[in-house]
Design an enzyme around this catalytic site. Structure first.
Site, PDB file in Angstrom:
ATOM      1  N   HIS A  63       0.839  -1.211   0.000  1.00  0.00           N
ATOM      2  CA  HIS A  63       0.000   0.000   0.000  1.00  0.00           C
ATOM      3  C   HIS A  63       0.865   1.248   0.000  1.00  0.00           C
ATOM      4  O   HIS A  63       2.086   1.174   0.100  1.00  0.00           O
ATOM      5  CB  HIS A  63      -0.994  -0.008   1.170  1.00  0.00           C
ATOM      6  CG  HIS A  63      -0.373   0.039   2.533  1.00  0.00           C
ATOM      7  ND1 HIS A  63       0.382  -0.981   3.052  1.00  0.00           N
ATOM      8  CD2 HIS A  63      -0.394   0.990   3.504  1.00  0.00           C
ATOM      9  CE1 HIS A  63       0.786  -0.678   4.272  1.00  0.00           C
ATOM     10  NE2 HIS A  63       0.336   0.525   4.579  1.00  0.00           N
ATOM     11  N   HIS A  65       1.392   3.828   2.048  1.00  0.00           N
ATOM     12  CA  HIS A  65       2.000   4.475   3.214  1.00  0.00           C
ATOM     13  C   HIS A  65       3.531   4.529   3.095  1.00  0.00           C
ATOM     14  O   HIS A  65       4.150   3.608   2.577  1.00  0.00           O
ATOM     15  CB  HIS A  65       1.600   3.744   4.506  1.00  0.00           C
ATOM     16  CG  HIS A  65       0.269   4.202   5.040  1.00  0.00           C
ATOM     17  ND1 HIS A  65      -0.525   3.408   5.822  1.00  0.00           N
ATOM     18  CD2 HIS A  65      -0.384   5.388   4.912  1.00  0.00           C
ATOM     19  CE1 HIS A  65      -1.620   4.090   6.153  1.00  0.00           C
ATOM     20  NE2 HIS A  65      -1.562   5.288   5.607  1.00  0.00           N
ATOM     21  N   ASP A  67       5.941   4.134   5.124  1.00  0.00           N
ATOM     22  CA  ASP A  67       6.753   3.056   5.711  1.00  0.00           C
ATOM     23  C   ASP A  67       6.680   1.761   4.902  1.00  0.00           C
ATOM     24  O   ASP A  67       7.305   0.762   5.269  1.00  0.00           O
ATOM     25  CB  ASP A  67       6.403   2.830   7.198  1.00  0.00           C
ATOM     26  CG  ASP A  67       4.936   2.495   7.436  1.00  0.00           C
ATOM     27  OD1 ASP A  67       4.085   2.958   6.666  1.00  0.00           O
ATOM     28  OD2 ASP A  67       4.642   1.775   8.403  1.00  0.00           O
ATOM     29  N   HIS A  68       5.936   1.781   3.797  1.00  0.00           N
ATOM     30  CA  HIS A  68       5.872   0.600   2.926  1.00  0.00           C
ATOM     31  C   HIS A  68       6.297   0.894   1.488  1.00  0.00           C
ATOM     32  O   HIS A  68       6.575  -0.024   0.727  1.00  0.00           O
ATOM     33  CB  HIS A  68       4.451   0.013   2.921  1.00  0.00           C
ATOM     34  CG  HIS A  68       4.042  -0.507   4.252  1.00  0.00           C
ATOM     35  ND1 HIS A  68       4.117  -1.831   4.604  1.00  0.00           N
ATOM     36  CD2 HIS A  68       3.604   0.151   5.367  1.00  0.00           C
ATOM     37  CE1 HIS A  68       3.733  -1.981   5.869  1.00  0.00           C
ATOM     38  NE2 HIS A  68       3.409  -0.790   6.352  1.00  0.00           N
ATOM     39  N   HIS A 151      -7.587  -1.451   5.641  1.00  0.00           N
ATOM     40  CA  HIS A 151      -6.511  -0.513   6.025  1.00  0.00           C
ATOM     41  C   HIS A 151      -6.585   0.855   5.344  1.00  0.00           C
ATOM     42  O   HIS A 151      -6.923   1.840   5.996  1.00  0.00           O
ATOM     43  CB  HIS A 151      -5.152  -1.173   5.825  1.00  0.00           C
ATOM     44  CG  HIS A 151      -3.997  -0.389   6.374  1.00  0.00           C
ATOM     45  ND1 HIS A 151      -3.921  -0.050   7.708  1.00  0.00           N
ATOM     46  CD2 HIS A 151      -2.898   0.139   5.779  1.00  0.00           C
ATOM     47  CE1 HIS A 151      -2.807   0.654   7.902  1.00  0.00           C
ATOM     48  NE2 HIS A 151      -2.182   0.777   6.767  1.00  0.00           N
ATOM     49  N   ASP A 172      -0.181  -4.204   5.857  1.00  0.00           N
ATOM     50  CA  ASP A 172      -0.992  -3.730   6.984  1.00  0.00           C
ATOM     51  C   ASP A 172      -2.430  -4.100   6.654  1.00  0.00           C
ATOM     52  O   ASP A 172      -2.870  -3.913   5.525  1.00  0.00           O
ATOM     53  CB  ASP A 172      -0.894  -2.207   7.120  1.00  0.00           C
ATOM     54  CG  ASP A 172       0.475  -1.755   7.591  1.00  0.00           C
ATOM     55  OD1 ASP A 172       1.320  -2.620   7.898  1.00  0.00           O
ATOM     56  OD2 ASP A 172       0.706  -0.529   7.642  1.00  0.00           O
ATOM     57  N   HIS A 393      -5.500  -1.122  12.014  1.00  0.00           N
ATOM     58  CA  HIS A 393      -4.700  -2.340  12.064  1.00  0.00           C
ATOM     59  C   HIS A 393      -5.521  -3.303  12.915  1.00  0.00           C
ATOM     60  O   HIS A 393      -6.259  -2.881  13.797  1.00  0.00           O
ATOM     61  CB  HIS A 393      -3.363  -2.105  12.771  1.00  0.00           C
ATOM     62  CG  HIS A 393      -2.421  -1.223  12.020  1.00  0.00           C
ATOM     63  ND1 HIS A 393      -1.612  -1.693  11.026  1.00  0.00           N
ATOM     64  CD2 HIS A 393      -2.167   0.097  12.120  1.00  0.00           C
ATOM     65  CE1 HIS A 393      -0.886  -0.695  10.542  1.00  0.00           C
ATOM     66  NE2 HIS A 393      -1.208   0.404  11.193  1.00  0.00           N
ATOM     67  N   HIS A 415       6.477  -5.959  11.323  1.00  0.00           N
ATOM     68  CA  HIS A 415       5.758  -4.705  11.547  1.00  0.00           C
ATOM     69  C   HIS A 415       5.156  -4.592  12.949  1.00  0.00           C
ATOM     70  O   HIS A 415       3.940  -4.487  13.125  1.00  0.00           O
ATOM     71  CB  HIS A 415       4.657  -4.562  10.483  1.00  0.00           C
ATOM     72  CG  HIS A 415       4.104  -3.172  10.324  1.00  0.00           C
ATOM     73  ND1 HIS A 415       3.247  -2.600  11.243  1.00  0.00           N
ATOM     74  CD2 HIS A 415       4.281  -2.246   9.367  1.00  0.00           C
ATOM     75  CE1 HIS A 415       2.907  -1.392  10.836  1.00  0.00           C
ATOM     76  NE2 HIS A 415       3.527  -1.142   9.699  1.00  0.00           N
TER      77      HIS A 415
END
Ligand SMILES: [Zn+2]
Length: 464
Positions: A63, A65, A67-68, A151, A172, A393, A415
């Site tokens: 996805h 975000h 952090d991904h 998510h 996530d 989450h 994660h």
């Protein structure tokens, strides 16, 4: 004997810079390419030096975000990576604007912190391929299918098959119906290995209705007392869900008519079109609302968009939903510093706060906070600080139920900070303890970054 290898480049016993490698029979799949929100520049990257990225066949992004996904242009332009990259359509549409903003923000902070330029982003963009939900792509012996993860809009779980071994990567995910997203799906086929998030460990979420009620009550009473409400959010994803809640609440409360709700994000304004376009990928709630009213639910009635704070007249109570979500800098941080000294004001944290950020620090309710411009200047903190999680989450109940439905033999946790992840591991091991030393034994791993995890594939096969 064939060994399945899992190698964590980031997101091992931490939340941030997610990136994992899976290998089997000479094939290599990389899962996600994020950055860590508490660090800057090269320090925010996964440990790419520890692995030969030139061997990766396929890279799947779960996805949008940061952090991904935010180190993807770095991987594609600055390393020897030459594999193919896939993400869903809405992820790609939002990714473009989001990373454009990320480049701009990191450039303002400090040029030397810049991981890649806008040109790198543009040059790599066209090489990213898209995948539809429920469609399967096969590349050179690697098959993968995308399933809905809940998510955020476009978030996918990937079901991957390499030479007969089946792996499910959750990214996530959420299992709670909200205003606009479907819950994560359980794939029809049982995987050998499940790689799942462990953000909330063994914690339990409050029921949705109670959370919403708490949120709107808190906002309403702050405003009635003449205070301001600040809600830091990541520009995209959960922010749109909160705006749907606020817009509906305002439509039901006439006394709030003259109080403004602002959404301070130019990025969100640009991406609203993506939300308005992909209604067909959302849940029945929102599609019904669209049909019934014949109006796009993401065309908000009571929420005004402001580009930046220079356009904002701060002379009366208001609600401001602003990014970034972890108060590192930008609009949300500026408003925090301005409003913190007044006890009538309320800060409501709705996202997940990563270790090392102001978001995490403020939850401890310090009496003073450092100014971002000049950390030697301390600002008194008298505003109320509340945390109501809308982070989408899974909690323990939802995660363990999902794991039960998926029914894997091997579970790899990623994660999550060490403590919640460790607690989740213990809880799962005790839940499955009755199968210990039987053919149905369930193995649970919580590897650290750069720690090799090898699973004998043969054992898994026999047990099936
Ligand atoms: Zn996420």
């Amino acid at each position: 004997m064939d060994q399945f290898r899992f190698f964590c480049l980031g997101g091992g016993n931490e939340v941030g810079r997610s990136s994992h490698i899976i290998q089997f029979k000479g094939k290599t799949v990389m899962l996600d390419a994020g950055v860590h929100p508490a660090f800057q520049g090269m320090a925010s990257l996964p440990f790419y030096d520890e692995f030969d990225l030139g061997t990766v066949d396929v890279l799947l992004i779960s996805h949008f975000h940061l952090d991904h996904a935010a180190s993807l242009p770095y991987v594609m332009q600055k390393t020897n990576f030459k594999g193919r990259v896939f993400m869903t359509h809405p992820t790609k549409a939002i990714y473009r604007w989001l990373l454009n903003d990320f480049v701009r923000v990191t450039a303002i902070d400090d040029d030397s912190n810049q991981l890649y330029s806008d040109k790198d982003l543009k040059d790599s963009f066209d090489r990213i391929e898209t995948i539809d939900f429920h469609s399967t792509i096969e590349i050179d012996g690697i098959r993968f299918t995308a399933y809905q993860a809940g998510h955020v809009l476009g978030a996918a779980m990937f079901f991957i098959e390499i030479a007969g071994i089946k792996v499910l990567f959750t990214g996530d995910f959420s299992r709670e119906e909200d205003r606009h997203l479907s819950v994560a799906e359980v794939p029809p086929v049982r995987p050998d290995v499940l790689i799942t998030e462990s953000t909330f460990g063994t914690a339990t979420h409050e029921p949705r209705e109670e959370k919403e009620k708490k949120l709107t009550t808190m906002i309403h009473s702050t405003l009635a007392n003449g205070g301001r409400v600040l809600m830091p959010v990541f520009a995209l994803g959960r922010a749109q869900e909160l705006l749907l809640i606020l817009d509906e609440y305002w439509s039901q409360h006439q006394d709030l008519e003259n109080i403004k709700v602002y959404y301070a994000s130019d990025l969100a304004r640009k991406c609203l079109a993506v939300y308005q376009t992909y209604i067909n990928m959302m849940n029945e709630n929102i599609r019904k609302k669209f049909r019934d009213t014949n109006k796009n639910p993401f065309q908000f009635q009571y929420i005004k968009n402001i580009k930046n704070l220079s356009k904002f007249d701060d002379f009366q109570p208001s609600v401001v939903v602003a990014s970034p979500g972890m108060l590192q800098n930008g609009v949300s941080r500026a408003l925090l510093e301005k409003w913190a000294p007044d006890p009538r004001n309320t800060l409501i944290m709705t996202g997940y706060s990563v270790e090392g950020t102001m978001a995490k620090e403020i939850l401890l309710e310090p009496t003073e906070i450092p100014s971002q411009q000049n950390p030697d200047v301390l600002i008194p903190r008298r505003m109320t600080v509340e945390e109501i999680s809308f982070a989408a989450h899974v909690d323990y109940e939802q995660n363990s139920k999902f794991i039960e439905l998926v029914n894997p033999k091997t579970i790899v946790l990623v994660h999550g900070e060490s403590n919640p992840m460790g607690r989740l591991k213990s809880a799962l091991l005790s839940k499955y303890s009755k199968y210990k030393n039987t053919p149905d034994e369930v193995k649970v791993y919580n590897p650290r970054n750069c720690e090799d995890l090898l699973v004998e594939f043969k054992g898994i096969k026999i047990a099936k």
